[in-house]
Design a protein around this motif. Structure first.
Motif, mmCIF file in Angstrom:
data_model
loop_
_atom_site.group_PDB
_atom_site.id
_atom_site.type_symbol
_atom_site.label_atom_id
_atom_site.label_comp_id
_atom_site.label_asym_id
_atom_site.label_seq_id
_atom_site.Cartn_x
_atom_site.Cartn_y
_atom_site.Cartn_z
ATOM 1 N N ASP A 191 -13.073 1.653 0.652
ATOM 2 C CA ASP A 191 -13.155 0.205 0.531
ATOM 3 C C ASP A 191 -11.740 -0.345 0.690
ATOM 4 O O ASP A 191 -10.843 -0.024 -0.093
ATOM 5 N N ILE A 192 -11.532 -1.170 1.700
ATOM 6 C CA ILE A 192 -10.168 -1.639 1.975
ATOM 7 C C ILE A 192 -9.871 -3.005 1.350
ATOM 8 O O ILE A 192 -8.751 -3.497 1.442
ATOM 9 N N LEU A 193 -10.868 -3.621 0.722
ATOM 10 C CA LEU A 193 -10.647 -4.943 0.138
ATOM 11 C C LEU A 193 -10.094 -4.837 -1.282
ATOM 12 O O LEU A 193 -10.334 -3.859 -1.984
ATOM 13 N N GLY A 194 -9.331 -5.844 -1.677
ATOM 14 C CA GLY A 194 -8.735 -5.840 -3.007
ATOM 15 C C GLY A 194 -7.325 -5.270 -2.995
ATOM 16 O O GLY A 194 -6.705 -5.089 -1.938
ATOM 17 N N VAL A 195 -6.806 -4.975 -4.176
ATOM 18 C CA VAL A 195 -5.437 -4.476 -4.345
ATOM 19 C C VAL A 195 -5.451 -2.957 -4.476
ATOM 20 O O VAL A 195 -6.192 -2.404 -5.292
ATOM 21 N N HIS A 196 -4.614 -2.280 -3.670
ATOM 22 C CA HIS A 196 -4.555 -0.821 -3.687
ATOM 23 C C HIS A 196 -3.099 -0.355 -3.709
ATOM 24 O O HIS A 196 -2.258 -0.888 -2.969
ATOM 25 N N SER A 197 -2.810 0.638 -4.510
ATOM 26 C CA SER A 197 -1.460 1.200 -4.562
ATOM 27 C C SER A 197 -1.174 2.011 -3.307
ATOM 28 O O SER A 197 -2.034 2.756 -2.830
ATOM 29 N N GLN A 198 0.036 1.861 -2.778
ATOM 30 C CA GLN A 198 0.468 2.682 -1.653
ATOM 31 C C GLN A 198 1.147 3.937 -2.172
ATOM 32 O O GLN A 198 1.518 4.024 -3.348
ATOM 33 N N LYS A 199 1.323 4.915 -1.288
ATOM 34 C CA LYS A 199 2.026 6.125 -1.710
ATOM 35 C C LYS A 199 3.514 5.859 -1.889
ATOM 36 O O LYS A 199 4.200 6.592 -2.591
ATOM 37 N N GLN A 200 3.993 4.769 -1.251
ATOM 38 C CA GLN A 200 5.393 4.378 -1.467
ATOM 39 C C GLN A 200 5.519 3.711 -2.843
ATOM 40 O O GLN A 200 4.790 2.763 -3.147
ATOM 41 N N GLY A 216 6.140 1.491 -5.905
ATOM 42 C CA GLY A 216 6.402 0.075 -6.110
ATOM 43 C C GLY A 216 5.748 -0.860 -5.119
ATOM 44 O O GLY A 216 5.962 -2.070 -5.175
ATOM 45 N N LEU A 217 4.922 -0.301 -4.205
ATOM 46 C CA LEU A 217 4.286 -1.140 -3.185
ATOM 47 C C LEU A 217 2.759 -1.038 -3.244
ATOM 48 O O LEU A 217 2.206 -0.015 -3.659
ATOM 49 N N SER A 218 2.108 -2.092 -2.816
ATOM 50 C CA SER A 218 0.649 -2.122 -2.736
ATOM 51 C C SER A 218 0.225 -2.778 -1.434
ATOM 52 O O SER A 218 1.006 -3.495 -0.805
ATOM 53 N N TRP A 219 -0.999 -2.527 -1.035
ATOM 54 C CA TRP A 219 -1.583 -3.287 0.067
ATOM 55 C C TRP A 219 -2.773 -4.058 -0.456
ATOM 56 O O TRP A 219 -3.472 -3.620 -1.360
ATOM 57 N N VAL A 220 -2.976 -5.232 0.129
ATOM 58 C CA VAL A 220 -4.005 -6.145 -0.359
ATOM 59 C C VAL A 220 -4.960 -6.478 0.783
ATOM 60 O O VAL A 220 -4.557 -6.991 1.826
ATOM 61 N N GLY A 221 -6.251 -6.173 0.567
ATOM 62 C CA GLY A 221 -7.272 -6.452 1.568
ATOM 63 C C GLY A 221 -7.970 -7.765 1.272
ATOM 64 O O GLY A 221 -8.440 -7.989 0.157
ATOM 65 N N TYR A 268 -12.018 -17.630 1.826
ATOM 66 C CA TYR A 268 -11.438 -16.290 1.788
ATOM 67 C C TYR A 268 -11.517 -15.791 0.345
ATOM 68 O O TYR A 268 -11.425 -16.584 -0.593
ATOM 69 N N PHE A 269 -11.658 -14.490 0.164
ATOM 70 C CA PHE A 269 -11.646 -13.992 -1.209
ATOM 71 C C PHE A 269 -11.095 -12.572 -1.269
ATOM 72 O O PHE A 269 -11.090 -11.837 -0.275
ATOM 73 N N ILE A 270 -10.614 -12.210 -2.469
ATOM 74 C CA ILE A 270 -10.084 -10.875 -2.732
ATOM 75 C C ILE A 270 -10.925 -10.269 -3.850
ATOM 76 O O ILE A 270 -10.807 -10.658 -5.007
ATOM 77 N N PRO A 271 -11.830 -9.341 -3.533
ATOM 78 C CA PRO A 271 -12.709 -8.769 -4.561
ATOM 79 C C PRO A 271 -11.925 -8.041 -5.647
ATOM 80 O O PRO A 271 -10.897 -7.416 -5.381
ATOM 81 N N LYS A 272 -12.434 -8.133 -6.863
ATOM 82 C CA LYS A 272 -11.817 -7.417 -7.981
ATOM 83 C C LYS A 272 -12.414 -6.034 -8.160
ATOM 84 O O LYS A 272 -11.842 -5.185 -8.833
ATOM 85 N N SER A 273 -13.606 -5.809 -7.583
ATOM 86 C CA SER A 273 -14.246 -4.499 -7.648
ATOM 87 C C SER A 273 -15.105 -4.327 -6.401
ATOM 88 O O SER A 273 -15.321 -5.269 -5.635
ATOM 89 N N ASP A 274 -15.652 -3.104 -6.225
ATOM 90 C CA ASP A 274 -16.466 -2.861 -5.026
ATOM 91 C C ASP A 274 -17.863 -3.460 -5.147
ATOM 92 O O ASP A 274 -18.687 -3.321 -4.237
ATOM 93 N N LYS A 275 -18.140 -4.140 -6.272
ATOM 94 C CA LYS A 275 -19.435 -4.787 -6.450
ATOM 95 C C LYS A 275 -19.349 -6.303 -6.290
ATOM 96 O O LYS A 275 -20.376 -6.983 -6.290
#
Length: 225
Positions: free
Chosen positions: A7-16, A18-23, A83-90
């Protein structure tokens, strides 16, 4: 074991560190000019000017500093109900995976209007049904299938339909915009083209919503709210 679709939507931690990606979900992939400018400004502010577009018509902002994530989530563009940024996969189980071709509004080949109808239908179904899992719904305006209806959980392809109407005191069947519905499509390691479930369903919500409700209840465990 087969790789599970992420699931690419929402906030996810990157392997770098201190960084995250936001879907970000872009309903049916439609971005208007002023929205495109706003997305570009947000990218300049939070992700070093970088935006990634997904095959599911959504947007990713990579390399967002963790200290700036909360600020990004408060941007006006993401808090106006479109537009929206889901907080969970539901969250937004039908809108989150919505894909649509351009449709007859801007395409001379399409048999039906798709994007506006797709957005409104998913919204209505989410208001009336409780769906505990994401369901990928793809719309395509004609058999060319630019919207890839056959690889969706539920695919709707523009086609002819008929409804009964009274004309000059007689009940006649008249042609209207309709859809052929496909079920069971898959993408990933074990892809599968969905099969036709029902043909010639009128695209008017009066006819389409009951059919979609039945599918979501029978195949995806949805329940009336």
């Amino acid at each position: 074991q087969p790789h599970k679709k992420r699931d690419i939507l929402g906030v996810h931690s990157q392997k770098q560190e201190g960084l995250s990606w936001v879907g970000i979900n872009v309903p049916a992939g439609r971005i208007l000019p002023d929205e495109a400018m706003a997305l570009a400004d947000i990218a300049d502010k939070y992700s070093q000017g970088e935006i990634r577009l997904t095959v599911e018509q959504n947007v990713i902002f990579p390399n967002v500093n963790n200290t700036k994530v909360s600020e990004l989530l408060q941007e006006p563009l993401f808090n106006i109900g479109y537009y929206f940024i889901p907080k969970s996969d539901k969250d937004f189980p039908l809108s989150r995976g919505l894909v649509s071709c351009t449709g007859s509004q801007f395409c001379g080949v399409a048999l039906i209007e798709t994007k506006n109808r797709a957005i409104e239908l998913s919204k209505r179904l989410e208001e009336e049904l409780k769906v505990d899992m994401p369901v990928r719904i793809h719309w395509t305006g004609c058999p060319n299938s630019c919207g890839q209806a056959q690889v969706a959980d539920i695919g709707l392809m523009g086609g002819p339909a008929r409804v009964e109407k009274e004309i000059d005191g007689k009940v006649k069947k008249v042609a209207v915009e309709g859809v052929n519905i496909f079920l069971g499509g898959k993408v990933g390691e074990d892809p599968f083209l969905g099969e036709v479930y029902k043909k010639g369903v009128p695209a008017d919500y009066k006819y389409l919503i009951p059919v979609m409700k039945d599918i979501l209840k029978e195949k995806f465990g949805a329940m009336e709210k």
